[in-house]
Every structure is written in C-alpha cells, then in structure tokens.
Design an enzyme around this catalytic site. Structure first.
Site, short mmCIF file in Angstrom:
data_model
loop_
_atom_site.label_atom_id
_atom_site.label_comp_id
_atom_site.label_asym_id
_atom_site.label_seq_id
_atom_site.Cartn_x
_atom_site.Cartn_y
_atom_site.Cartn_z
N GLY A 28 0.82 -1.21 0.00
CA GLY A 28 0.00 0.00 0.00
C GLY A 28 0.85 1.25 0.00
N ASN A 29 0.24 2.37 0.32
CA ASN A 29 0.98 3.63 0.37
C ASN A 29 0.45 4.48 1.52
OD1 ASN A 29 -1.15 5.54 -0.69
ND2 ASN A 29 -1.08 4.03 -2.33
N ARG A 30 1.07 5.62 1.73
CA ARG A 30 0.79 6.41 2.94
C ARG A 30 -0.31 7.43 2.77
NH1 ARG A 30 6.40 8.27 5.45
NH2 ARG A 30 4.89 9.77 6.25
N SER A 31 -1.04 7.40 1.69
CA SER A 31 -2.10 8.40 1.51
C SER A 31 -3.19 8.21 2.58
CB SER A 31 -2.73 8.23 0.12
OG SER A 31 -3.86 9.07 0.04
#
Ligand code: CTP
Length: 403
Positions: free
Chosen positions: A205-208
């Site tokens: 995933g990512n940090r958004s």
C-alpha cells in the site's frame, strides 16, 4: 462562526451537551437557548459553563439587548437538538412564546433541526405535516436515527449521535457560505490509497490518508454538487457523511470498477486517490509462510491499469472534466513543477493538480499546496492552505473548465 444551539425538552437533551462541546472544539462561539422544559433535563449551569455564555429561556430576560430578535439575527447557524414534537409544532406554526421560538423567527442564517421523540409521535400525521412545512420553508430537518428509545421500546425517533449532527449541521453552514456553482452537477472523487493484496493478511500500500480527497468531496457538496466518493481504505477521516454516495474499495481493480461506473453519468471525475502503479502478479489463497533456511521469496509485480489515463482516453460522458493529481518530490532531473508539467502533457487530463510531497508536506499533513495545470502543462490556478482551501481552489478551476 456564531451558532445558536436550541435545546428543547426531551431526555436526549443530555446528548446536546456533547454536541455543544464538538461545536466549541471546532472553533465556533455557541449560545445555548434551552426551553423551560429542557432545563428540567439539563440545568443552566452546565450550558453556561460549557458555552462560556449566559443562558436564558424567556423573552423577558435581558430585555435591554432585545435578545429575542438579536440572537437570531446575528447567528450564522441555528441548530435545534433535540427538537421535540412540541417544538416542531410551535416552530411550524410560527409561535414566538419563548426565547427559542422567537429566535427561530428572527433567524437570518440556515436552521437545522434534529428531532427526537417516540416513534408514534414521529410518525403521527401532525408531526409529518409540521416537518413537511418546516422543510418547505428551507429548514434542514435531520432524519432521526432508529434504535433504543427512552423506555424498553425501540424504533425511529432517536436523536442521531452528536458527531453526526455536528457534521451535518456544519455542512449546512458551509453550504450557506459557499457559491452554489456546482449545483446540479454530479461529481466523482476517488480518495485514499489502494492496497494490492499479496495473501489474505498482507498487502502493498501507500501512505495516503485520503484527507485531501475527503476535503474535495466535502467542498463539492457544499457548493451544491451531488458527490460520489470512491474511498480506498479511508480510516478515521470521517468519510461517511461527506458524500451522497460512498463506495468503499481496497484494490486498484475495485477502485477502477467503482470510478468507471460512477463516471458514466458524472460531469467531473477527480482522481485524488494514490493508485498503485503495480500489483503482485498473484494473490495466494493461503497465508505465505516463512520457510526456515530459505530466503524471502521474490514478489513478482505486474502493471495496473492507469485509471486516469483510461478516463481521458474513453471520455465516458461527453463534456466530462477529468482531473488528476500528481504527487511529486522534484529531483536532479527537474523541480516539482517540471515533473508536473511533463505529467500533465503525458496524462492529458483536463486539469492536473500538482502537489509537493516529502519533508513534512503532502501526506498526513493538515496543509497542502497545489499548482493546477491544464492538458498543455500551462498553469491555470494555484491554491494553498488547509486541505479544504486547496479543495475550493481546485473546484474554482473546475467550474471554469466546465464553462
Ligand atoms: N493514477 C491512476 N491509475 C494508476 C496510477 C495513477 O488513475 N494506476 C492516477 C492517480 O489517481 C493520480 C494520477 O494518476 O490522479 C497521477 O498518478 P502518479 O502515480 O503520480 O503518476 P504516474 O503516471 O504513475 O507517474 P510517476 O509514478 O512516474 O510519478
């Protein structure tokens, strides 16, 4: 802003204490006007201590300040929670027999009422007619929740949670102060970050956090749009009440489906979500195990479809404005804006909002800054400040693009 919180005499008056706190914490000045009956449930000292303002119920208190009209005239918003069947009846017939009903008659700003009563009273033809009258006059009457009532019974008529009332009332306040330049428009906003599953318990995933996307949805709604929010893994950012339709998704494949189906009849699509460019080639049904002595298994990745590029290519609805986001850091090859311009041309979206990330900017921070470029890479707008201010700056550019 200056808010009047009217409290009428129902057991749910205790929940209005929490509502008062939430409104104060959101930075608003709140004047509480309880009815006489409300004071039998929660006393004046509680209201005075938590609002920091005097409390009176009668038009004959503090007469030299002509309170019965001054409070309504100066309020940016009047909320009545709980609104009992009796209060609704008095308001619908235009009575002015205490300070709260007088204030309602003198109100210049929007009025929000949150009814609470037993199901029979809520469903009675008299109450239905009073609610219809109030709504026809522009009062925003919140639907009561269903659930446990005062006695052993349960049904429709419960006061909604204070958080929900605060959110809805503050959205009404925001709408009253926003231009209605997206009225009648349907917009789709994707927000958050996709998760690409590896096995049942792991994902890439990512940090958004999705805060900018949620602010975009909220701002569009305040400006009159009908909003579909495609929420990729939004947690703890209050996505529930900001859109007319909320579609929760996890992976890029799910996001793509949801965005494309909502885009079929949308005037605007804003791709604010951080979409993974790649996903694991395979998702195993069983959890991947660590085998002692063996090193980590490599993860093979395959490319995801570019949802934004597809929207630009397919133009699912004629005249649709497609907006992309570009999170850039800048590097030896060019500045944030250089990369943004190149991406604007490459992606071909009608508008591309370029924002700088890294070093305390962008992800997870309250403030943001974007440069809005058109499909040729030309700068058409710049917006900075809170994510809500940035959202409004972007919608200004979208409204111009809609023509
Ligand atoms: N986007 C998309 N589908 C993808 C990847 C991105 O729709 N598979 C959208 C994002 O929602 C965003 C825009 O494309 O609106 C920019 O994404 P970004 O990842 O920054 O751009 P890339 O083209 O992937 O460029 P790079 O990773 O090289 O910065």
């Amino acid at each position: 802003m200056r808010i009047v919180l009217g409290v009428s005499g129902g057991i749910a008056a205790y929940k209005a204490v929490l509502l008062l706190r939430l409104l104060r914490e959101a930075g608003h000045a709140v004047r509480v006007i309880p009815t006489q009956a409300a004071l039998r449930f929660v006393g004046a000292p509680t209201w005075e201590a938590l609002s920091g303002e005097p409390v009176s119920t009668e038009v004959f208190d503090d007469v030299e300040h002509v309170q019965h009209v001054a409070l309504g005239q100066s309020a940016d918003l009047v909320i009545v929670a709980p609104a009992t069947a009796d209060l609704l009846a008095r308001a619908a017939s235009g009575r002015a027999d205490d300070l709260l009903t007088s204030t309602l008659l003198a109100a210049h700003g929007p009025v929000v009422m949150a009814p609470a009563m037993h199901t029979e009273m809520w469903e009675h033809a008299a109450t239905r007619a009073n609610v219809a009258t109030l709504r026809a006059r522009g009062v925003h009457v919140i639907e009561p929740a269903s659930g446990r009532l005062t006695g052993k019974d349960s049904g429709a008529g419960r006061l909604p949670d204070p958080e929900d009332i605060a959110r809805e009332a503050l959205a009404v306040l925001a709408a009253s102060r926003s231009p209605q330049d997206l009225a009648g428009r349907r917009v789709v906003v994707s927000a958050g970050g996709t998760r690409e599953p590896l096995d049942p318990v792991r994902w890439i995933g990512n940090r958004s956090t999705g805060r900018q996307g949620v602010a975009l949805a909220e701002a569009a709604r305040a400006r009159g749009a009908q909003v579909t929010l495609v929420a990729a893994n939004l947690e703890g950012v209050g996505a529930d009440a900001v859109a007319d339709v909320l579609v929760r998704v996890e992976s890029t494949a799910e996001l793509r489906e949801a965005v494309r189906s909502a885009a079929l009849d949308a005037d605007v699509v804003v791709m604010a979500a951080a979409v993974a460019d790649f996903r694991p080639a395979a998702r195993t049904e069983a959890k991947i195990k660590k085998v002692p002595g063996q090193g980590p298994a490599p993860i093979e990745l395959v490319e995801n479809p570019d949802v934004l590029a597809e929207l630009v290519r397919d133009r699912l609805r004629p005249g649709q404005v497609v907006v992309g986001f570009a999170a850039e850091t800048g590097d030896a090859a060019g500045s944030v804006l250089d990369h943004g311009r190149a991406k604007a041309v490459r992606k071909g979206a009608d508008l591309l909002a370029v924002n700088a990330v890294g070093a305390g900017r962008g992800f997870g921070t309250p403030d943001n800054e974007v440069w809005v470029l058109d499909a040729t890479g030309e700068q058409v707008a710049h917006a900075s400040g809170t994510k809500r201010q940035v959202a409004d700056g972007l919608w200004d550019a979208v409204v111009k693009a809609l023509g």
